[in-house]
Design an enzyme around this catalytic site. Structure first.
Site, PDB file in Angstrom:
ATOM      1  N   GLU A  61       0.809  -1.225   0.000  1.00 45.78           N
ATOM      2  CA  GLU A  61       0.000   0.000   0.000  1.00 45.78           C
ATOM      3  C   GLU A  61       0.839   1.270   0.000  1.00 45.78           C
ATOM      4  O   GLU A  61       0.287   2.365   0.158  1.00 45.78           O
ATOM      5  CB  GLU A  61      -0.927  -0.013   1.226  1.00 45.78           C
ATOM      6  CG  GLU A  61      -1.862  -1.222   1.314  1.00 45.78           C
ATOM      7  CD  GLU A  61      -1.180  -2.485   1.878  1.00 45.78           C
ATOM      8  OE1 GLU A  61      -0.019  -2.395   2.325  1.00 45.78           O
ATOM      9  OE2 GLU A  61      -1.838  -3.542   1.860  1.00 45.78           O
ATOM     10  N   CYS A  82      -2.116   3.657   0.543  1.00 44.54           N
ATOM     11  CA  CYS A  82      -3.190   3.918  -0.408  1.00 44.54           C
ATOM     12  C   CYS A  82      -4.334   2.963  -0.106  1.00 44.54           C
ATOM     13  O   CYS A  82      -4.179   2.007   0.647  1.00 44.54           O
ATOM     14  CB  CYS A  82      -2.701   3.780  -1.850  1.00 44.54           C
ATOM     15  SG  CYS A  82      -2.081   2.160  -2.259  1.00 44.54           S
TER      16      CYS A  82
END
Lengths: 122, 122
Positions: A61, A82
């Site tokens: 992420e 994210c």
């Protein structure tokens, strides 16, 4: 919708021995990444002479990073994620505890704001 | 006195093929680090499927990182440096050109403000 959330965390009045312990910091950053729901891909750490450590954990992420100044009992940590599931702010408490920081401050910024299929900045 | 300067750079409307080219990004980030006067120590990059790259270059002065979203022609770049000599903002123009970004925005933050031998946050 933001593509990413970026937490900038200032850890102050930490235990300075821990701030100079590269293996402890590597383990801590990876553990905290997992704890907040991130998937660890790989890490890269470096021990400075006479003191200080820089390290990054790449997660599916985005990343966590740390730079330490044991001489000032200070560490700068970033938690960039994210997706909608992970909350970078969840990393504040465990990192504060693991580095025994007596004072912390942080700010969370949005990265990559999407509007009408274009990316704009907050 | 701040221990570090942290540039958060948003690169928009980039060339999406370059944003998915891990070796180009690795080379670019290292070259720009050197160009702004930093000393590259090591890097760690990762190619996502179906697209996107995450990467970090650890420098003697902290780090540069990049996360790309080719599907949005967008990259989030950080340039974190310590010391008084290097100016992270010097990385904006070469990164903009190398990723062919048509729009960029950035902000620079101080990390670790020193006051009376203690570290405080700006």
């Amino acid at each position: 919708m933001a593509l990413g959330k970026h937490l900038l965390l200032e850890l102050m009045d930490c235990n300075n021995e821990l701030l100079n312990d590269i293996e402890y910091l590597r383990k801590t950053l990876s553990e905290v990444a997992t704890q907040i729901g991130a998937t660890v891909i790989k890490d890269s750490f470096y021990q400075f002479t006479p003191q200080g450590v820089s390290g990054v954990v790449i997660i599916a992420e985005s990343h966590l990073s740390i730079h330490t100044w044991p001489e000032f009992n200070y560490a700068a940590v970033d938690v960039f994620t994210c997706g909608e599931v992970i909350k970078p702010v969840d990393a504040v408490k465990p990192l504060t505890e693991k580095l025994r920081a007596k004072n912390t401050k942080y700010v969370e910024l949005d990265r990559g704001i999407l509007t009408e299929n274009k990316v704009e900045v907050s």
